[in-house]
Scaffold this motif. Structure first.
Motif, PDB file in Angstrom:
ATOM      1  N   GLN A   1       0.727  -1.151   0.172  1.00 59.42           N
ATOM      2  CA  GLN A   1      -0.096   0.100   0.133  1.00 59.42           C
ATOM      3  C   GLN A   1       1.057   1.291   0.143  1.00 59.42           C
ATOM      4  OE1 GLN A   1      -2.745  -0.514   3.423  1.00 59.42           O
ATOM      5  NE2 GLN A   1      -4.039  -1.633   2.478  1.00 59.42           N
ATOM      6  N   LEU A   2       1.942   1.127   0.670  1.00 60.94           N
ATOM      7  CA  LEU A   2       2.813   2.513   0.815  1.00 60.94           C
ATOM      8  C   LEU A   2       3.601   2.597  -0.730  1.00 60.94           C
ATOM      9  CD1 LEU A   2       4.322   4.462   2.509  1.00 60.94           C
ATOM     10  CD2 LEU A   2       5.932   2.815   3.059  1.00 60.94           C
ATOM     11  N   LYS A   3       3.861   1.620  -1.081  1.00 63.60           N
ATOM     12  CA  LYS A   3       4.598   1.509  -2.607  1.00 63.60           C
ATOM     13  C   LYS A   3       3.524   2.401  -3.558  1.00 63.60           C
ATOM     14  CE  LYS A   3       7.546  -1.010  -5.592  1.00 63.60           C
ATOM     15  NZ  LYS A   3       7.951  -2.352  -5.669  1.00 63.60           N
ATOM     16  N   ALA A   4       2.119   1.853  -3.576  1.00 63.61           N
ATOM     17  CA  ALA A   4       1.241   2.503  -4.263  1.00 63.61           C
ATOM     18  C   ALA A   4       0.952   3.827  -4.061  1.00 63.61           C
ATOM     19  CB  ALA A   4       0.030   1.335  -4.118  1.00 63.61           C
ATOM     20  N   HIS A   5       0.816   4.105  -2.806  1.00 65.26           N
ATOM     21  CA  HIS A   5       0.618   5.520  -2.715  1.00 65.26           C
ATOM     22  C   HIS A   5       1.786   6.562  -2.966  1.00 65.26           C
ATOM     23  CE1 HIS A   5      -3.206   4.843  -0.618  1.00 65.26           C
ATOM     24  NE2 HIS A   5      -2.553   4.305   0.192  1.00 65.26           N
ATOM     25  N   MET A   6       3.093   6.082  -2.408  1.00 67.42           N
ATOM     26  CA  MET A   6       4.118   6.592  -3.248  1.00 67.42           C
ATOM     27  C   MET A   6       4.238   7.209  -4.668  1.00 67.42           C
ATOM     28  SD  MET A   6       7.267   5.784  -0.515  1.00 67.42           S
ATOM     29  CE  MET A   6       7.289   6.282   1.017  1.00 67.42           C
ATOM     30  N   ALA A   7       3.919   5.786  -5.414  1.00 71.94           N
ATOM     31  CA  ALA A   7       3.790   5.885  -6.997  1.00 71.94           C
ATOM     32  C   ALA A   7       3.008   7.065  -7.155  1.00 71.94           C
ATOM     33  CB  ALA A   7       3.537   4.359  -7.321  1.00 71.94           C
ATOM     34  N   LYS A   8       1.445   6.961  -6.570  1.00 73.12           N
ATOM     35  CA  LYS A   8       0.736   8.016  -6.965  1.00 73.12           C
ATOM     36  C   LYS A   8       1.106   9.542  -6.755  1.00 73.12           C
ATOM     37  CE  LYS A   8      -3.589   5.271  -6.228  1.00 73.12           C
ATOM     38  NZ  LYS A   8      -4.628   4.874  -5.491  1.00 73.12           N
ATOM     39  N   ALA A   9       2.045   9.346  -5.574  1.00 73.06           N
ATOM     40  CA  ALA A   9       2.548  11.097  -5.260  1.00 73.06           C
ATOM     41  C   ALA A   9       3.422  11.334  -6.361  1.00 73.06           C
ATOM     42  CB  ALA A   9       3.077  11.087  -4.081  1.00 73.06           C
ATOM     43  N   GLU A  10       4.225  10.519  -6.706  1.00 73.55           N
ATOM     44  CA  GLU A  10       5.158  10.684  -7.784  1.00 73.55           C
ATOM     45  C   GLU A  10       4.524  10.984  -9.336  1.00 73.55           C
ATOM     46  OE1 GLU A  10       8.506   8.106  -8.359  1.00 73.55           O
ATOM     47  OE2 GLU A  10       8.112   7.185  -6.116  1.00 73.55           O
ATOM     48  N   GLU A  11       3.522  10.327  -9.401  1.00 72.53           N
ATOM     49  CA  GLU A  11       2.838  10.533 -10.710  1.00 72.53           C
ATOM     50  C   GLU A  11       2.112  11.998 -10.872  1.00 72.53           C
ATOM     51  OE1 GLU A  11       1.968   9.794 -14.522  1.00 72.53           O
ATOM     52  OE2 GLU A  11       3.074   8.392 -13.371  1.00 72.53           O
ATOM     53  N   ALA A  12       1.614  12.173  -9.762  1.00 78.24           N
ATOM     54  CA  ALA A  12       0.912  13.627  -9.718  1.00 78.24           C
ATOM     55  C   ALA A  12       1.845  14.593  -9.990  1.00 78.24           C
ATOM     56  CB  ALA A  12       0.227  13.672  -8.289  1.00 78.24           C
ATOM     57  N   MET A  13       3.014  14.106  -9.341  1.00 76.51           N
ATOM     58  CA  MET A  13       4.058  15.350  -9.412  1.00 76.51           C
ATOM     59  C   MET A  13       4.503  15.403 -11.099  1.00 76.51           C
ATOM     60  SD  MET A  13       8.028  15.483  -8.207  1.00 76.51           S
ATOM     61  CE  MET A  13       8.149  14.075  -9.445  1.00 76.51           C
ATOM     62  N   ARG A  14       4.765  14.211 -11.528  1.00 81.37           N
ATOM     63  CA  ARG A  14       5.070  14.220 -12.780  1.00 81.37           C
ATOM     64  C   ARG A  14       4.168  14.842 -13.824  1.00 81.37           C
ATOM     65  NH1 ARG A  14       7.022   9.034 -11.750  1.00 81.37           N
ATOM     66  NH2 ARG A  14       9.217   9.148 -11.120  1.00 81.37           N
ATOM     67  N   HIS A  15       2.700  14.708 -13.550  1.00 80.23           N
ATOM     68  CA  HIS A  15       1.626  15.170 -14.375  1.00 80.23           C
ATOM     69  C   HIS A  15       1.544  16.632 -14.266  1.00 80.23           C
ATOM     70  CE1 HIS A  15      -2.480  16.438 -15.429  1.00 80.23           C
ATOM     71  NE2 HIS A  15      -2.357  15.497 -16.201  1.00 80.23           N
ATOM     72  N   ASP A  16       2.112  17.329 -13.096  1.00 79.42           N
ATOM     73  CA  ASP A  16       2.226  18.766 -12.778  1.00 79.42           C
ATOM     74  C   ASP A  16       3.566  19.308 -13.675  1.00 79.42           C
ATOM     75  OD1 ASP A  16       0.056  18.567 -11.109  1.00 79.42           O
ATOM     76  OD2 ASP A  16       1.157  18.996  -9.252  1.00 79.42           O
ATOM     77  N   PHE A  17       4.286  18.289 -13.593  1.00 84.30           N
ATOM     78  CA  PHE A  17       5.755  18.728 -14.616  1.00 84.30           C
ATOM     79  C   PHE A  17       5.263  18.878 -16.067  1.00 84.30           C
ATOM     80  CE2 PHE A  17       9.356  16.919 -11.668  1.00 84.30           C
ATOM     81  CZ  PHE A  17       9.232  17.988 -10.721  1.00 84.30           C
ATOM     82  N   ALA A  18       4.362  18.056 -16.454  1.00 86.15           N
ATOM     83  CA  ALA A  18       4.018  18.230 -17.925  1.00 86.15           C
ATOM     84  C   ALA A  18       3.301  19.611 -18.321  1.00 86.15           C
ATOM     85  CB  ALA A  18       3.032  16.976 -18.364  1.00 86.15           C
ATOM     86  N   ALA A  19       2.752  20.119 -17.228  1.00 86.86           N
ATOM     87  CA  ALA A  19       1.982  21.322 -17.559  1.00 86.86           C
ATOM     88  C   ALA A  19       2.910  22.514 -17.430  1.00 86.86           C
ATOM     89  CB  ALA A  19       0.890  21.629 -16.537  1.00 86.86           C
TER      90      ALA A  19
END
Length: 189
Positions: free
Chosen positions: A12-30
């Motif tokens: 669960q921790l790994k999944a939550h951390m991956a989501k946090a990283e993905e949200a950041m990368r999505h923000d980078f795309a903008a």
């Protein structure tokens, strides 16, 4: 917390951390890099009949050329509202409209603007790291509560805390790599 919850803690921790990283990368795309990307504008909120609506839900956004975005609204009456929202968004891009399609020419970035964007990226990365550290803290607290409740031995707790720290270190390293990549992309002319 039961035995099954403890066994699910790391996945669960790994999944939550991956989501946090993905949200950041999505923000980078903008973050604008001088290249046309639909991610630059898709999150802009448009006042569509009194309701704030994301641009991606109102129009087809495409990048037919490296330095041009086109926005074709599904409802032609929304062209003016979309144009107004893009101007208000502080992207620094003036849309050209023919009444049916909006064209956004992406200008070259000045050195000053590039440096400001790098700072913005680093700030967002720091927010991502804080989110990762908060997840680590919560996981550590859960593990310690399980140990106090007799579900884990002292050795199991130590190993679990080490595994949590390794996941945290890996996520922060991934964030640093993403920042370095985005910085390189922004600073290249």
């Amino acid at each position: 917390m039961s035995e099954s919850n403890i066994s699910e803690l790391l996945p669960q921790l790994k999944a939550h951390m991956a989501k946090a990283e993905e949200a950041m990368r999505h923000d980078f795309a903008a973050v604008r890099t001088g290249k046309a990307s639909p991610a630059l504008v898709e999150g802009i909120l448009v006042d569509y009949y009194g309701a704030p609506t994301r641009l991606r839900d109102l129009a087809n956004i495409s990048a037919p050329e490296a330095r041009l975005l086109t926005i074709q609204p599904y409802d032609i009456s929304a062209v003016h509202a979309i144009e107004k929202a893009i101007i208000a968004s502080n992207l620094g891009i003036m849309p050209n409209s023919d009444g049916k399609i909006l064209r956004l020419p992406i200008p070259e970035l000045s050195e000053e603007r590039r440096i400001a964007l790098v700072k913005q990226v680093k700030q967002r990365a720091e927010e991502g790291k804080v989110a990762i550290r908060n997840l680590r803290r919560d996981a550590n607290d859960s593990a310690k509560k399980a140990q106090k409740g007799g579900e884990l031995t002292e050795d199991e707790l130590k190993k679990l805390l080490d595994d949590i720290q390794k996941l945290t270190d890996r996520s922060i390293e991934d964030i640093d790599k993403s920042v370095a990549s985005k910085e390189k992309e922004l600073m290249s002319i």
